[in-house]
Motif scaffolding. Structure first.
Motif, PDB file in Angstrom:
ATOM      1  N   UNK A  83       0.834  -1.204   0.000  1.00 55.81           N
ATOM      2  CA  UNK A  83       0.000   0.000   0.000  1.00 55.81           C
ATOM      3  C   UNK A  83       0.874   1.261   0.000  1.00 55.81           C
ATOM      4  N   UNK A  84       1.912   1.264   0.812  1.00 55.69           N
ATOM      5  CA  UNK A  84       2.813   2.407   0.865  1.00 55.69           C
ATOM      6  C   UNK A  84       3.559   2.616  -0.446  1.00 55.69           C
ATOM      7  N   UNK A  85       3.982   1.517  -1.047  1.00 61.09           N
ATOM      8  CA  UNK A  85       4.668   1.614  -2.343  1.00 61.09           C
ATOM      9  C   UNK A  85       3.718   2.151  -3.400  1.00 61.09           C
ATOM     10  N   UNK A  97       2.370   6.043  -7.078  1.00 58.22           N
ATOM     11  CA  UNK A  97       1.217   6.385  -7.902  1.00 58.22           C
ATOM     12  C   UNK A  97       0.705   5.205  -8.716  1.00 58.22           C
ATOM     13  N   UNK A  98       1.231   4.010  -8.451  1.00 61.75           N
ATOM     14  CA  UNK A  98       0.790   2.806  -9.162  1.00 61.75           C
ATOM     15  C   UNK A  98      -0.325   2.129  -8.370  1.00 61.75           C
ATOM     16  N   UNK A  99      -1.165   1.431  -9.074  1.00 60.57           N
ATOM     17  CA  UNK A  99      -2.230   0.678  -8.414  1.00 60.57           C
ATOM     18  C   UNK A  99      -1.641  -0.591  -7.782  1.00 60.57           C
ATOM     19  N   UNK A 100      -2.219  -1.003  -6.652  1.00 59.43           N
ATOM     20  CA  UNK A 100      -1.764  -2.238  -6.008  1.00 59.43           C
ATOM     21  C   UNK A 100      -1.886  -3.422  -6.964  1.00 59.43           C
ATOM     22  N   UNK A 101      -2.934  -3.436  -7.778  1.00 53.56           N
ATOM     23  CA  UNK A 101      -3.112  -4.552  -8.724  1.00 53.56           C
ATOM     24  C   UNK A 101      -1.976  -4.601  -9.735  1.00 53.56           C
TER      25      UNK A 101
END
Length: 186
Positions: free
Chosen positions: A19-21, A26-30
């Motif tokens: 989540x922090x990354x 600005x990237x989605x977790x998926x």
């Protein structure tokens, strides 16, 4: 990957979250999960890339000069306390988390390959003995680094790199004719 490496150095491995990354990059977790199966793989891929950029493989044409340059850069970590903390944390995590061990060892292997390549070039140029045990020679370089980094019994000092490499290359034996005087056992 930059976000993962930055968070690792700022907060340690335990402070890294997908989540922090995602938030920082600005990237989605998926998207992150599409490229990496685990936090461990992402963090170690990111650190592999980061460290390779910070410490490119020297190739001066001299095994000694290459090793001195590499070791001075390696020891320079002491001038970056967040990196020291991150490295100590990574080593600890690799000992405690079986899922982290494989990605960590893969990262370590990339650093070992750099030193093995330097030594291999030196062997091929005739600067080192032809029957050199590359794996052991690599251990001789990284052993003091990790031991001092983790135990802290003596400092890592980039100014000592030249002396340390000369001692490795020359071995521990006194030069002929300069052996220590015999002592009285009596």
């Amino acid at each position: 990957m930059t976000a993962a490496a930055d968070i690792l150095e700022e907060h340690g491995y335990q402070g890294v979250t997908i989540e922090g990354i995602a938030r920082r990059s600005g990237a989605a977790k998926t998207t992150i999960y599409r490229w990496w199966d685990s936090k461990a793989e992402l963090v170690m891929d990111a650190y592999t890339h980061t460290v390779a950029q910070r410490m490119p493989e020297p190739d001066t044409g001299s095994v000694r000069d290459d090793l001195v340059a590499y070791t001075a850069e390696l020891y320079d970590v002491v001038n970056h306390p967040l990196r020291v903390r991150a490295l100590r944390g990574l080593m600890a995590e690799a000992q405690l988390d079986p899922g982290f061990e494989r990605p960590f060892r893969a990262w370590v292997a990339t650093r070992r390959q750099v030193v093995a390549a330097i030594l291999g070039r030196g062997r091929d140029r005739g600067e080192l003995r032809p029957d050199l045990d590359l794996e052991h020679a690599v251990d001789l370089l990284f052993g003091p680094y990790w031991y001092r980094l983790l135990v802290g019994h003596l400092p890592l000092d980039p100014r000592e790199a030249e002396r340390h490499i000369d001692q490795i290359l020359n071995g521990l034996r006194a030069p002929l004719g300069q052996l220590a005087p015999e002592t009285d056992a009596g």
